[in-house]
Design a protein around this motif. Structure first.
Motif, short mmCIF file in Angstrom:
data_model
loop_
_atom_site.label_atom_id
_atom_site.label_comp_id
_atom_site.label_asym_id
_atom_site.label_seq_id
_atom_site.Cartn_x
_atom_site.Cartn_y
_atom_site.Cartn_z
N ILE A 115 32.69 26.45 37.74
CA ILE A 115 33.69 26.45 38.80
C ILE A 115 35.10 26.31 38.23
N VAL A 116 35.27 25.38 37.31
CA VAL A 116 36.59 25.13 36.72
C VAL A 116 37.07 26.35 35.96
N ASN A 117 36.19 26.97 35.17
CA ASN A 117 36.61 28.13 34.39
C ASN A 117 36.97 29.32 35.27
N VAL A 118 36.21 29.56 36.32
CA VAL A 118 36.55 30.66 37.23
C VAL A 118 37.87 30.37 37.93
N LEU A 119 38.06 29.14 38.37
CA LEU A 119 39.33 28.79 39.02
C LEU A 119 40.52 28.91 38.07
N LEU A 120 40.32 28.55 36.81
CA LEU A 120 41.40 28.71 35.83
C LEU A 120 41.76 30.18 35.64
N VAL A 121 40.77 31.04 35.57
CA VAL A 121 41.05 32.47 35.40
C VAL A 121 41.78 33.01 36.62
N ILE A 122 41.33 32.63 37.81
CA ILE A 122 41.93 33.16 39.04
C ILE A 122 43.34 32.63 39.26
N GLN A 129 45.48 31.14 36.87
CA GLN A 129 46.43 31.16 35.77
C GLN A 129 46.72 32.55 35.20
N LEU A 130 45.82 33.49 35.40
CA LEU A 130 46.07 34.84 34.88
C LEU A 130 46.87 35.66 35.88
N ASP A 131 47.56 36.66 35.37
CA ASP A 131 48.30 37.59 36.22
C ASP A 131 47.31 38.62 36.74
N LEU A 132 46.76 38.36 37.91
CA LEU A 132 45.71 39.21 38.45
C LEU A 132 46.23 40.58 38.87
N VAL A 133 47.50 40.67 39.24
CA VAL A 133 48.05 41.96 39.64
C VAL A 133 48.02 42.91 38.45
N ALA A 134 48.42 42.44 37.29
CA ALA A 134 48.39 43.27 36.08
C ALA A 134 46.95 43.49 35.61
N LEU A 135 46.11 42.49 35.79
CA LEU A 135 44.72 42.59 35.36
C LEU A 135 43.93 43.59 36.19
N LEU A 136 44.28 43.72 37.46
CA LEU A 136 43.58 44.64 38.36
C LEU A 136 44.25 46.01 38.43
#
Length: 106
Positions: free
Chosen positions: A47-54, A56-63
């Motif tokens: 849970i913590v790792n998925v929440l950190l990815v969601i 802290q990462l720039d999801l707009v650039a990632l997607l």
């Protein structure tokens, strides 16, 4: 004094050999109650790792490879991040379950 020293050595030797011995190790079937703790910790770490990815990462650039989801992320970030969290957790739980099934315990 030599007699006291010799007596002290013999008393210390007796204590080390008979009183302070390490218990004989016995085989156990498993790790007992710690198994539940490890499974709970594994779930919390996922849970913590998925929440950190969601969060802290720039999801707009990632997607960038998925323009429809990228546009929805800009419009409604909370809904899309919640969707990504639930999908990611289900995928990780499926992988965990498959690995637990495929890898034997012994």
């Amino acid at each position: 004094t030599i007699l006291c020293m010799a007596l002290q050595w013999r008393v210390d030797a007796f204590k080390l050999l008979y009183c302070y011995r390490r218990a004989f190790p016995e085989m156990a079937a498993g790790i007992g109650a710690w198994n539940t703790v490890i499974h709970l910790l594994e779930f919390v770490c996922m849970i913590v790792n998925v929440l950190l990815v969601i969060t802290q990462l720039d999801l707009v650039a990632l997607l960038g490879f998925w323009p429809y989801l990228q546009a929805r992320l800009i419009e409604r970030p909370v809904v899309v991040k919640t969707l990504l969290f639930s999908v990611s957790m289900n995928v990780l739980l499926a992988v965990r379950t498959a690995l637990n099934f495929l890898v034997p315990n012994k």
